[in-house]
Structures are given as C-alpha cells and as structure tokens.
Write a protein that holds these residues in place. Structure first.
Motif, PDB file in Angstrom:
ATOM      1  N   MET A  11     -31.110 -23.266 101.901  1.00  0.00           N
ATOM      2  CA  MET A  11     -30.516 -24.276 102.719  1.00  0.00           C
ATOM      3  C   MET A  11     -30.128 -25.542 101.887  1.00  0.00           C
ATOM      4  N   ILE A  12     -28.760 -26.062 101.944  1.00  0.00           N
ATOM      5  CA  ILE A  12     -28.523 -27.266 101.339  1.00  0.00           C
ATOM      6  C   ILE A  12     -29.089 -28.406 102.257  1.00  0.00           C
ATOM      7  N   ASP A  13     -29.590 -29.288 101.430  1.00  0.00           N
ATOM      8  CA  ASP A  13     -29.937 -30.801 102.265  1.00  0.00           C
ATOM      9  C   ASP A  13     -28.978 -31.585 102.121  1.00  0.00           C
ATOM     10  N   TYR A  14     -27.823 -32.073 102.932  1.00  0.00           N
ATOM     11  CA  TYR A  14     -26.884 -32.753 102.706  1.00  0.00           C
ATOM     12  C   TYR A  14     -27.353 -34.331 102.875  1.00  0.00           C
TER      13      TYR A  14
ATOM     14  N   THR B 153     -20.175 -19.890  98.427  1.00  0.00           N
ATOM     15  CA  THR B 153     -21.020 -20.864  98.436  1.00  0.00           C
ATOM     16  C   THR B 153     -20.644 -22.407  98.118  1.00  0.00           C
TER      17      THR B 153
ATOM     18  N   ALA C 161     -18.656 -23.418 101.303  1.00  0.00           N
ATOM     19  CA  ALA C 161     -19.548 -23.933 102.364  1.00  0.00           C
ATOM     20  C   ALA C 161     -20.194 -25.237 102.238  1.00  0.00           C
ATOM     21  N   ALA C 162     -20.564 -25.350 100.707  1.00  0.00           N
ATOM     22  CA  ALA C 162     -20.948 -26.778 100.504  1.00  0.00           C
ATOM     23  C   ALA C 162     -20.208 -27.678 100.643  1.00  0.00           C
TER      24      ALA C 162
ATOM     25  N   GLY D 210     -19.810 -28.701 104.285  1.00  0.00           N
ATOM     26  CA  GLY D 210     -21.047 -29.235 104.742  1.00  0.00           C
ATOM     27  C   GLY D 210     -21.104 -30.903 104.341  1.00  0.00           C
TER      28      GLY D 210
ATOM     29  N   HIS E  53     -20.948 -33.991 106.530  1.00  0.00           N
ATOM     30  CA  HIS E  53     -22.130 -35.043 106.503  1.00  0.00           C
ATOM     31  C   HIS E  53     -21.323 -36.227 106.244  1.00  0.00           C
TER      32      HIS E  53
END
Length: 138
Positions: A1-4, A121, A124-125, A128, A132
């Motif tokens: 999971m990416i922490d934005y 990926t 999606a990032a 995201g 954010h």
C-alpha cells in the motif's frame, strides 16, 4: 500500500507526478521495444521456416537423384557430397531455430508481464497522487 501522506505539499505532489510520468514514459518505451523484438522474432521464425522448407526440398531432390539407376559415378559422388552439406546446413538451422524458442519466448513473456505490472502500478500511483493533491490546501 502506498502512503500518499508522505507528500505534504502540492509541490511535492507535482514533483512526484512528474517523476511518475517519466517512469511511465520509460516503461512505455520498453514496452514498444519488446513489441519490436517480438515482431523481429516472428519474422526470423518465418524466415527460418522458409529456409528449412527450401533445404528439405533440395535434400529430397538429391535423395531422388541418388536413388535413380544408371547415374554416372561423378554425379553420384558430387550429389552425395552436396547431400551431406545440405543435411549439415539443415541440422545447423534446425538447432538455431530450437535455441531461439522455448526459454527465450518464456523470458520475453516474463519481461512483458513485468512491464505491464509496472505500468499498472505507476498509473495507480499517479492517480493516487492526484487524489491526495486534491485534499491538500492551495
């Protein structure tokens, strides 16, 4: 999971987006290169198949000539030598064709999947980061 939440300003988001865009461009270029390599491989395979068919025809003609009765000794000797050369060429071409097959095609498929996964990926990032960024104060 990416922490934005690591991106604390809109400028951070803009920089991250620019870097993601560059990465996407890199993988898009790699994807195009893989497509080109696949096309080159297909063309080489078709060429090798045509060469094998030609050699098979020439081998069959030489074998038929040698099977004929009353063939002159000099012609028999020359045809026997030619047949040996044709069979050697066929063996070499067949071996080269086999070596270009299996494992090489498998690894190309792995590379293609890796690129597809990386593009998904990164895309999606990027989405995201955009989501954010919209939550941050102007």
């Amino acid at each position: 999971m990416i922490d934005y939440t690591i991106l604390i300003t809109r400028a951070d988001c803009d920089t991250a987006t620019a870097e993601l865009d560059f990465e996407l461009k890199t993988f898009s270029t790699r994807d195009a290169t893989l497509d080109l390599a696949d096309e080159r491989g297909d063309r080489a395979q078709a060429s090798a198949s045509a060469q094998l068919a030609s050699l098979d025809g020439r081998i069959a003609a030489a074998e038929n000539l040698l099977a004929a009765t009353g063939i002159a000794a000099e012609l028999r000797e020359a045809t026997t030598d030619d047949l040996a050369l044709l069979r050697a060429q066929r063996t070499k071409l067949d071996k080269r064709t086999r070596q270009q097959g299996g494992v090489r095609r498998f690894l190309a498929a792995v590379d293609a999947q890796q690129v597809a996964d990386q593009v998904a990926t990164l895309t999606a990032a990027r989405a995201g980061v955009a989501a954010h960024r919209a939550t941050l104060p102007a």
